[in-house]
Design a protein around this motif. Structure first.
Motif, mmCIF file in Angstrom:
data_model
loop_
_atom_site.group_PDB
_atom_site.id
_atom_site.type_symbol
_atom_site.label_atom_id
_atom_site.label_comp_id
_atom_site.label_asym_id
_atom_site.label_seq_id
_atom_site.Cartn_x
_atom_site.Cartn_y
_atom_site.Cartn_z
ATOM 1 N N ARG A 128 0.865 -1.181 0.000
ATOM 2 C CA ARG A 128 0.000 0.000 0.000
ATOM 3 C C ARG A 128 0.897 1.224 0.000
ATOM 4 O O ARG A 128 1.810 1.335 0.822
ATOM 5 N N THR A 130 1.035 5.358 0.230
ATOM 6 C CA THR A 130 0.272 6.533 0.655
ATOM 7 C C THR A 130 1.031 7.796 0.295
ATOM 8 O O THR A 130 2.213 7.945 0.639
ATOM 9 N N GLU A 132 1.978 11.229 1.092
ATOM 10 C CA GLU A 132 1.979 11.920 2.374
ATOM 11 C C GLU A 132 1.482 13.365 2.291
ATOM 12 O O GLU A 132 1.165 13.962 3.314
ATOM 13 N N GLN A 135 -2.649 12.189 1.604
ATOM 14 C CA GLN A 135 -3.132 10.976 2.276
ATOM 15 C C GLN A 135 -3.926 10.025 1.366
ATOM 16 O O GLN A 135 -4.609 9.117 1.842
ATOM 17 N N LYS A 136 -3.823 10.209 0.073
ATOM 18 C CA LYS A 136 -4.436 9.251 -0.853
ATOM 19 C C LYS A 136 -3.600 7.980 -0.866
ATOM 20 O O LYS A 136 -2.363 8.037 -0.755
ATOM 21 N N THR A 137 -4.276 6.832 -0.987
ATOM 22 C CA THR A 137 -3.565 5.560 -0.985
ATOM 23 C C THR A 137 -3.916 4.744 -2.218
ATOM 24 O O THR A 137 -4.977 4.911 -2.823
ATOM 25 N N LEU A 164 -2.918 8.538 -6.919
ATOM 26 C CA LEU A 164 -2.320 9.230 -5.773
ATOM 27 C C LEU A 164 -2.273 10.739 -5.961
ATOM 28 O O LEU A 164 -1.818 11.464 -5.070
ATOM 29 N N VAL A 174 6.296 9.447 -0.188
ATOM 30 C CA VAL A 174 5.273 8.444 0.085
ATOM 31 C C VAL A 174 5.683 7.541 1.242
ATOM 32 O O VAL A 174 6.847 7.488 1.639
ATOM 33 N N GLN A 191 -10.327 -1.314 -3.346
ATOM 34 C CA GLN A 191 -9.807 -0.339 -4.303
ATOM 35 C C GLN A 191 -10.593 -0.377 -5.618
ATOM 36 O O GLN A 191 -10.913 0.665 -6.168
#
Length: 201
Positions: A128, A130, A132, A135-137, A164, A174, A191
């Motif tokens: 996973r 992310t 930073e 905060q989208k993953t 992202l 990330v 997802q």
């Protein structure tokens, strides 16, 4: 009569001597199996593959085990477990220029699939990622090696970078979290549903 008898006996003796010479004796390798294993090949190199070695033909075939069954087989979907992996650093992405080329896993790179390249993670593992900054993953499969640019830790596919929100910036800081295969299956389903909802809206 005596002369004829002597010639007859002489003929029989001559035939007996010749027959004795033709019979296998103690010096014949074929008649003495104890000497066959010590026969030297004089350094000759065999051109036949090992599989055709005469010694292998004497090995009995393995008997099928009674407890072997498809129920005991590992599931085909099983893959590397990287659940304890965690890393932070800069991510980059690659797309159209590499689309269709073979990846390190043997798969063709698809810029529209959720995949990524990493230098050390096992191929076919899932992570996973992310972003930073927002905060989208995204959950991606590691199927390639890279990035080879200093200071970058992962190279995302175009689709993963777009999800992202980093398509325009090129690189982004990330966080990478490894997933077990079970976690990966659940995360991929979530997802897929989320992406489908985004496309509807």
């Amino acid at each position: 009569m005596n002369a004829r008898f002597i010639r007859h006996v002489g003929s029989l003796l001559a035939v007996g001597v010749l027959a004795g010479c033709a019979a296998p004796g103690s010096g014949d390798v074929a008649s003495n199996p104890q000497t066959t294993n010590t026969l030297s090949t004089g350094g000759a190199r065999s051109t036949a593959p090992l599989a055709f070695d005469s010694h292998l033909s004497a090995v009995p075939a393995e008997k099928p085990s009674q407890d072997r069954s498809l129920a005991n087989a590992e599931p085909i979907t099983a893959g590397p477990d990287v659940g304890s992996f965690e890393q932070k650093g800069k991510a980059s992405w690659y797309g159209r220029m590499f689309h269709g080329r073979k990846t390190a896993s043997g798969e063709k790179f698809n810029m529209n699939a959720m995949t990524a390249a990493h230098r050390t993670l096992p191929l076919a593992s899932w992570v996973r990622v992310t972003n930073e900054s927002n905060q989208k993953t995204v959950v991606v499969k590691i199927n390639d090696r890279g990035p080879y640019v200093r200071g970058r830790v992962i190279d995302l596919s175009y689709a993963a970078a777009a999800a992202l929100g980093m398509r325009g910036v090129g690189t982004q800081k990330v966080k990478i979290e490894g997933l077990t295969q079970q976690e990966a299956r659940s995360a991929r389903e979530e997802q897929a549903q989320s992406l489908a909802d985004d496309n509807v809206n």
